[in-house]
Motif scaffolding. Structure first.
Motif, PDB file in Angstrom:
ATOM      1  N   GLU A 182      -2.029   0.318  -2.234  1.00 53.92           N
ATOM      2  CA  GLU A 182      -2.787   0.222  -3.482  1.00 53.92           C
ATOM      3  C   GLU A 182      -4.261   0.550  -3.268  1.00 53.92           C
ATOM      4  O   GLU A 182      -4.845   0.214  -2.231  1.00 53.92           O
TER       5      GLU A 182
ATOM      6  N   ILE B  21      -7.856   0.018  -5.363  1.00 58.75           N
ATOM      7  CA  ILE B  21      -8.557  -0.557  -6.513  1.00 58.75           C
ATOM      8  C   ILE B  21      -9.501   0.494  -7.066  1.00 58.75           C
ATOM      9  O   ILE B  21     -10.352   1.027  -6.341  1.00 58.75           O
TER      10      ILE B  21
ATOM     11  N   VAL C 191      -4.869   0.914  -8.956  1.00 56.15           N
ATOM     12  CA  VAL C 191      -4.939  -0.364  -9.666  1.00 56.15           C
ATOM     13  C   VAL C 191      -6.260  -0.388 -10.431  1.00 56.15           C
ATOM     14  O   VAL C 191      -7.334  -0.497  -9.833  1.00 56.15           O
TER      15      VAL C 191
ATOM     16  N   ALA D  71      -7.759  -8.400  -8.609  1.00 61.32           N
ATOM     17  CA  ALA D  71      -6.879  -7.236  -8.472  1.00 61.32           C
ATOM     18  C   ALA D  71      -6.304  -7.097  -7.063  1.00 61.32           C
ATOM     19  O   ALA D  71      -5.412  -6.278  -6.829  1.00 61.32           O
TER      20      ALA D  71
ATOM     21  N   THR E  82      -3.083  -3.944  -1.108  1.00 60.67           N
ATOM     22  CA  THR E  82      -4.370  -3.264  -1.291  1.00 60.67           C
ATOM     23  C   THR E  82      -4.883  -2.742   0.049  1.00 60.67           C
ATOM     24  O   THR E  82      -5.004  -3.498   1.017  1.00 60.67           O
TER      25      THR E  82
END
Length: 405
Positions: A120, A122, A143, A163, A168
């Motif tokens: 992921e 951000i 994200v 988030a 991540t």
């Protein structure tokens, strides 16, 4: 059963909305329509003469008619490292630089090199339209973390923390921002960078608008401000915006040597070296003075103030004053659902995409809707166009949007 003609991976890519709007505006202009285009982030100034001359001289030298190293001409890589230290205080060796075919290839190379499927990223939102597509192409998951005009289009550490997941891997950081023109303060940059470092995240920072800030607001490189990030930071940049060189297609990425080597391997199979002639033009640009951008900034600042005042004079439009880049990001949520006249009778646009299409059809002004950058309800306008066109375009918007009922 026959296979699909186009792969799922490529079919899922959305067309670049900014380029699509610009192409439609240019097509209408070519057909003789008096279109004013606020779509593309492209300075209206010519590339400075000394840069053009460097390209002309390079074109006459047979050594530049041949293949060159896939990662970039050695002298340009060193000049980029020197320029980065000069402008932001970040020290990198030439071996940590990869010269790319424009900033977009630097973006893709970076995500393709760092991401495994399902990782992921951000993405502070509103975002430049290419970021999520490049992330998805690399197998990653963007994200979105949205910051609206109420907070100056600037995300907070609390939002980033919310988030964060175990998947991540990267924080994307962009200041000054395309599309909003928002600029993070030195304190905010440090806070966000220290948060990312504490979580063990990579930071990919796009610094292509580093020289375009206004009102005394400083540019702060997160790579320099937060040494705690160590070797988990990649800087993206290029000559396009600073030197009015959008069409020359020279960008770069700066990062740890192993990441740059891997990204260079990727580029060696995808495109190989950037054309040598633009590379030599870029060498003249990054090695030379910042006089050209300083002159452009005077015009951009004047246009920035004019477009903000003109848009805020329209009922239902809220346009924060940007502190960087050359875009405004106008909040038009209050206009959605209102009735507007059109050639086919009254229309009530429900989204900013519908409103942008209506504006182009009715008054021949091209703007980019918020859907290209995140949630609906906003319009991005570039003020990197001539003063006369800007005034004409804003006047048309005032006349048309002022008819909302």
């Amino acid at each position: 059963m026959s296979a699909a003609r186009i792969s799922q991976r490529i079919s899922a890519i959305a067309e670049s909305a900014t380029l699509a709007v610009d192409a439609k505006a240019k097509a209408l202009k070519a057909a003789g329509r008096p279109v004013i285009g606020f779509g593309a982030g492209e300075p209206d100034f010519p590339t400075p003469g000394y840069i053009v001359q460097a390209a002309i001289e390079a074109a006459s030298q047979p050594k530049y008619h041949r293949y060159s190293p896939a990662g970039g001409l050695p002298e340009l890589k060193q000049a980029i490292a020197d320029k980065t230290f000069r402008d932001s205080g970040y020290q990198a060796a030439a071996s940590q630089v990869l010269v790319t075919n424009g900033g977009k290839q630097a973006v893709y190379n970076t995500f393709a090199t760092l991401l495994d499927p399902g990782d992921e990223v951000i993405v502070p939102t509103p975002f430049w339209t290419t970021y999520p597509e490049a992330i998805r192409l690399a197998g990653g998951v963007p994200v979105e973390v949205f910051a609206g005009p109420e907070q100056g289009y600037l995300v907070t550490v609390d939002q980033l923390e919310a988030a964060l997941t175990e998947r991540t891997k990267i924080l994307l950081f962009v200041s000054p921002s395309n599309p909003t023109g928002a600029v993070y303060s030195p304190e905010q940059v440090r806070e966000i960078g220290q948060w990312a470092a504490s979580k063990g995240l990579w930071v990919v920072t796009d610094e292509i608008y580093e020289h375009l800030t206004y009102d005394g607001v400083p540019f702060t490189s997160i790579a320099t401000a937060v040494p705690e990030l160590g070797d988990k930071v990649v800087i993206l940049n290029g000559v396009a915006k600073t030197y009015a060189m959008t069409g020359w297609r020279v960008g770069w990425m700066i990062g740890p040597a192993d990441v740059i080597k891997a990204a260079t391997n990727l580029q060696s199979h995808a495109t190989s070296n950037v054309s040598n002639i633009p590379q030599m033009a870029a060498l003249a640009a990054v090695s030379g003075p910042l006089t050209a951008v300083d002159e452009m900034k005077v015009a951009f600042d004047r246009r920035r103030k004019a477009i903000v005042a003109g848009l805020n004079a329209i009922d239902g439009v809220d346009c924060p004053t940007p502190k960087g880049a050359f875009y405004v990001y106008a909040d038009v949520r209050a206009l959605l659902g209102k009735e507007f006249p059109s050639a086919n009778g009254p229309v009530r646009p429900a989204t900013s995409a519908e409103l942008a299409a209506l504006i182009l059809d009715e008054v021949e002004v091209a703007v980019v809707p918020g859907e290209a950058f995140g949630p609906s309800g906003y319009l991005r306008l570039s003020y990197a166009l001539g003063d006369d066109d800007l005034a004409t375009g804003v006047g048309r918007l005032q006349d048309f949007l002022g008819k909302a009922k």
